[in-house]
Design a protein around this motif. Structure first.
Motif, mmCIF file in Angstrom:
data_model
loop_
_atom_site.group_PDB
_atom_site.id
_atom_site.type_symbol
_atom_site.label_atom_id
_atom_site.label_comp_id
_atom_site.label_asym_id
_atom_site.label_seq_id
_atom_site.Cartn_x
_atom_site.Cartn_y
_atom_site.Cartn_z
ATOM 1 N N GLY A 154 5.143 1.823 7.160
ATOM 2 C CA GLY A 154 6.387 1.515 6.654
ATOM 3 C C GLY A 154 7.194 2.859 6.880
ATOM 4 N N LYS A 155 8.446 2.210 6.595
ATOM 5 C CA LYS A 155 9.647 3.130 6.686
ATOM 6 C C LYS A 155 9.648 3.926 5.358
ATOM 7 C CE LYS A 155 11.713 3.898 10.227
ATOM 8 N NZ LYS A 155 11.163 4.968 10.967
ATOM 9 N N LEU A 156 10.324 5.121 5.594
ATOM 10 C CA LEU A 156 10.577 6.042 4.355
ATOM 11 C C LEU A 156 11.923 6.383 4.183
ATOM 12 C CD1 LEU A 156 7.760 8.632 4.650
ATOM 13 C CD2 LEU A 156 7.593 6.486 2.980
ATOM 14 N N SER A 195 0.840 -1.226 -0.180
ATOM 15 C CA SER A 195 0.022 -0.162 0.002
ATOM 16 C C SER A 195 0.881 1.223 -0.086
ATOM 17 C CB SER A 195 -0.835 -0.059 1.256
ATOM 18 O OG SER A 195 -0.176 -0.083 2.373
ATOM 19 N N LEU A 196 1.943 1.152 0.796
ATOM 20 C CA LEU A 196 2.753 2.455 0.744
ATOM 21 C C LEU A 196 3.664 2.549 -0.363
ATOM 22 C CD1 LEU A 196 4.079 4.848 2.229
ATOM 23 C CD2 LEU A 196 5.425 3.343 3.445
ATOM 24 N N ALA A 204 -4.946 2.770 3.491
ATOM 25 C CA ALA A 204 -4.148 1.583 4.073
ATOM 26 C C ALA A 204 -2.692 2.028 3.965
ATOM 27 C CB ALA A 204 -4.099 0.388 2.829
ATOM 28 N N ALA A 205 -2.214 3.001 3.255
ATOM 29 C CA ALA A 205 -0.695 3.235 3.274
ATOM 30 C C ALA A 205 -0.459 4.043 4.751
ATOM 31 C CB ALA A 205 -0.191 4.096 1.970
ATOM 32 N N VAL A 206 -1.358 4.463 5.274
ATOM 33 C CA VAL A 206 -1.365 5.254 6.578
ATOM 34 C C VAL A 206 -2.017 4.876 7.716
ATOM 35 C CG1 VAL A 206 -1.834 7.875 7.420
ATOM 36 C CG2 VAL A 206 -1.332 7.628 5.081
ATOM 37 N N VAL A 209 5.919 15.896 1.763
ATOM 38 C CA VAL A 209 4.928 15.512 0.765
ATOM 39 C C VAL A 209 3.987 14.496 1.525
ATOM 40 C CG1 VAL A 209 4.629 14.175 -1.430
ATOM 41 C CG2 VAL A 209 6.418 15.998 -1.174
ATOM 42 N N LEU A 210 4.435 13.660 2.089
ATOM 43 C CA LEU A 210 3.403 12.612 2.819
ATOM 44 C C LEU A 210 2.399 13.465 3.918
ATOM 45 C CD1 LEU A 210 2.970 9.350 2.317
ATOM 46 C CD2 LEU A 210 5.106 10.704 1.248
ATOM 47 N N ALA A 211 3.200 14.249 4.495
ATOM 48 C CA ALA A 211 2.390 14.949 5.628
ATOM 49 C C ALA A 211 1.222 15.733 4.792
ATOM 50 C CB ALA A 211 3.112 15.738 6.658
ATOM 51 N N THR A 212 1.541 16.547 3.828
ATOM 52 C CA THR A 212 0.543 17.298 2.908
ATOM 53 C C THR A 212 -0.458 16.389 2.397
ATOM 54 O OG1 THR A 212 2.341 18.887 2.322
ATOM 55 C CG2 THR A 212 0.584 18.630 0.762
ATOM 56 N N TYR A 213 -0.320 15.119 1.800
ATOM 57 C CA TYR A 213 -0.901 14.339 1.481
ATOM 58 C C TYR A 213 -2.170 13.515 2.614
ATOM 59 C CZ TYR A 213 -2.954 9.720 -0.235
ATOM 60 O OH TYR A 213 -3.879 8.653 -0.655
ATOM 61 N N VAL A 214 -1.543 13.681 3.926
ATOM 62 C CA VAL A 214 -2.482 13.239 4.931
ATOM 63 C C VAL A 214 -3.424 14.547 5.440
ATOM 64 C CG1 VAL A 214 -2.434 12.298 7.241
ATOM 65 C CG2 VAL A 214 -0.912 11.323 5.600
#
Length: 300
Positions: A198-200, A4-5, A167-169, A209-214
């Motif tokens: 999962g680890k980035l 998912s991630l 699912a990725a979060v 970018v991921l924080a912006t998405y969430v």
């Protein structure tokens, strides 16, 4: 890395088709439009890819090479995006200064702009330091996961769609979400812990970018709570993001627990305002977020 991630990172990665033009894919959404957090995150990736090479963030989202990261972004959602069509991102290089780099990005589908973003990047420097204290919040490890919590409050098919879409979060509500307390207005405040499943890589831009998405997932929940409304999941409110602003204060990792402390100071005129602070688990204020969205009660 969980599938998912891995799929989310593929979604947020962009194809360069010209010097300052990029193309991003989309995917089926929970509602018949592109998820706003996806467009904002992809636009931020496009902006970051045009920062001068000597100070550029990674050219790929899976790289560990760092560089200047955004200190702020301001965006407008102009039209609903089509989840069945690619999105073209055109970047305008507004300014390349010694400390700050400014970019403007327009997202286009079917020949029309659907989203506009301005972002400013800064190289690191020392400065004055203070912050608002982190509010009290339960330990995220003691809270139910989305897969455990959603079926308690929503029809099985709706709960399953939400679980799959996110699912990725790993996103955990500190209290009952809006769709779990329909008909019972309460304080216009909501707390959510989140991290990626999962680890980035270590690239700071990737975590921004991921924080912006969430950040677009739950920010207007506090508006709904004030009125005992459940939102699109139960069909008692029609909503959409209008504009979105973020300020990135301190480094953070999106694969470690972050507290999203959200509240709504106002709703009127068919719109609701949400404002929030994102803290690291150690208490550092990492991000401030403000968003206004359409919040309409459907007519009978």
């Amino acid at each position: 890395m969980p599938k998912s991630l891995d799929a989310l990172l593929d979604l947020l990665d962009l194809e360069r088709i010209e010097e300052d033009i990029f193309r991003g894919e989309s995917r089926s959404a929970l509602v018949p439009r592109v998820f706003g957090g996806q467009v904002a995150a992809q636009a931020l990736v496009a902006a970051g890819r045009t920062v001068p090479a000597d100070r550029s963030p990674s050219s790929r989202l899976r790289s560990s090479r760092g560089g200047p990261i955004p200190h702020s972004l301001h965006a407008y959602f102009l039209r609903p995006g089509d989840p069945g069509a690619p999105i073209v991102y055109e970047v305008d290089r507004i300014r390349d200064g010694r400390s700050f780099t400014t970019r403007r990005v327009v997202a286009i589908q079917h020949g029309h702009p659907i989203f506009h973003l301005s972002a400013s990047f800064q190289t690191y420097e020392e400065g004055l330091e203070h912050q608002a204290p982190m509010p009290d919040a339960p330990d995220p490890e003691t809270l139910p996961t989305a897969a455990e919590m959603l079926p308690r409050h929503l029809p099985a098919n709706v709960a399953q769609r939400l679980v799959e879409a996110r699912a990725a979060v790993d996103l955990r509500y500190a209290d009952t979400p809006p769709w779990g307390s329909v008909g019972t207005p309460r304080e216009a405040r909501s707390q959510v812990w989140f991290r990626t499943n999962g680890k980035l890589a270590d690239d700071p831009l990737l975590h921004v970018v991921l924080a912006t998405y969430v950040s677009d997932m739950t920010l207007l929940d506090s508006v709904l709570l004030a009125h005992g409304r459940g939102g699109w999941a139960v069909g008692d409110v029609v909503g959409a993001s209008l504009d979105h602003a973020m300020w990135f204060h301190r480094p953070f990792r999106a694969d470690e627990w972050l507290l999203y402390d959200q509240e709504s100071p106002s709703a009127s005129g068919g719109r609701g305002l949400g404002q929030a602070r994102i803290y690291t688990q150690s208490g550092q204020l990492a991000v401030t977020v403000i968003q206004e969205g359409v919040v309409r009660v459907p007519r009978d």
